[in-house]
Design an enzyme around this catalytic site. Structure first.
Site, short mmCIF file in Angstrom:
data_model
loop_
_atom_site.label_atom_id
_atom_site.label_comp_id
_atom_site.label_asym_id
_atom_site.label_seq_id
_atom_site.Cartn_x
_atom_site.Cartn_y
_atom_site.Cartn_z
N HIS A 1 41.78 40.00 39.02
CA HIS A 1 41.42 40.51 40.36
C HIS A 1 41.23 42.19 40.25
O HIS A 1 40.92 42.58 39.12
CB HIS A 1 42.62 40.36 41.42
N GLU B 1 49.27 32.77 33.61
CA GLU B 1 50.12 33.12 34.84
C GLU B 1 51.61 33.59 34.48
O GLU B 1 52.27 32.71 33.99
CB GLU B 1 50.05 31.97 35.79
N HIS C 1 47.20 36.96 34.78
CA HIS C 1 47.29 36.79 36.26
C HIS C 1 48.79 36.82 36.45
O HIS C 1 49.87 36.78 35.50
CB HIS C 1 46.77 35.19 36.72
N GLU D 1 49.24 42.02 42.51
CA GLU D 1 48.80 41.22 41.23
C GLU D 1 47.80 42.09 40.26
O GLU D 1 47.89 42.17 39.18
CB GLU D 1 48.58 40.00 41.54
#
Length: 292
Positions: A81, A255, A173, A118
């Site tokens: 992101h 993650e 992530h 994030e």
């Protein structure tokens, strides 16, 4: 208590004066040491000094690989992101081809309930990981370094790794699941052969990379495997992620924890813990590269 000047001090025995002078000399050193430790603590987005060993559960240490051992190897790190995506929703909502379908160019990512995004977490972790891998002699490329207003799109993220002919690529992530769902998981590419995607050559190597990263991460951080995905193994296979579908080099996602769970948030927002996370991921990548 007030401090009296030298002219107000009563005469002291010679040994007492020597002890006092020694103590006075040590105080500034101790204060400077404390300040130096504090500077490497929880300050967001500032990579801490690379440790020489990673702490494993139980207090034992495992030595880092020797410096220069990754000379000639290329690693691409993809910080998931971008903090600017929130201001560019039209651009990131644009559909891109991911081989077996179309998906959004990118998303905003998640955030903790207190607002820690994030995208900020992933960029900080990427900086720490880059420093560790470069110390081992690897050439490290980031898909972005906070230098873009938004994106890049998932197809471009994959393309950056492909163009670099990366020996390993990883996308960083943190999840946004429900409270009580905690732990980490590694996402590996499934077999996709459609459109411009063909993951068949990288499925095997990516699985090995994922296993090494999961083992290194768990050992360094003590973070448990996800209790809501992966059936307790910490390993998940997906065929709907453009960053994996379009990759032609071994690649996985990690993650690192759940940004909506109190236990995980306490870790994800800690600078020293993020250094452990970077160390664990680094050791997993190094292990994979030495075997490949």
């Amino acid at each position: 208590m007030s401090y009296e000047g030298p002219e107000d001090e009563a005469p002291q025995p010679r040994s007492r004066r020597a002890l006092t002078m020694t103590f006075a000399a040590l105080v500034p050193v101790a204060v400077l040491g404390w300040l130096g430790w504090s500077a490497l603590g929880d300050e967001p987005d500032r990579p801490a000094a690379s440790p020489s060993a990673s702490a494993a559960p139980g207090g034992t240490s495992s030595p880092s690989p020797s410096a220069g051992s990754l000379a000639g190897k290329v690693v691409v790190i993809d910080p998931g992101h971008n903090t600017g995506n929130f201001q560019h929703t039209a651009e990131i909502n644009k559909q891109v081809d991911v081989g077996n379908g179309k998906k959004e160019c990118d998303t905003t990512g998640t955030a903790t309930d207190a607002g820690y995004p994030e995208a900020k977490f992933t960029l900080d972790l990427a900086h720490r990981l880059r420093a560790l891998l470069e110390k081992q002699g690897a050439t490290v490329k980031l898909t972005h370094d906070g230098d873009r207003k938004w994106g890049p799109c998932v197809d471009e993220r994959a393309r950056i790794g492909n163009t670099a002919h990366a020996d390993a690529a990883i996308s960083l992530h943190a999840d946004g699941s429900a409270e009580g769902n905690r732990g980490f998981h590694v996402i590996m590419p499934g077999a996709v052969h459609a459109g411009g995607a063909d993951t068949r050559p990288i499925v095997g190597p990516s699985r090995k990379l994922g296993a090494r990263v999961a083992a290194g991460y768990r050992e360094a951080t003590g973070e448990p495997f996800s209790n809501y995905l992966g059936d307790g193994t910490g390993m998940v296979t997906r065929t709907d992620l453009g960053g994996l579908n379009l990759s032609t080099v071994p690649k996985v996602f990690i993650e690192c924890g759940n940004m909506r769970d109190k236990s995980d948030v306490a870790l994800l927002t800690s600078g020293p813990w993020r250094q452990k996370a970077a160390q664990g991921i680094s050791e997993g990548i190094v292990s994979f590269l030495h075997e490949s």
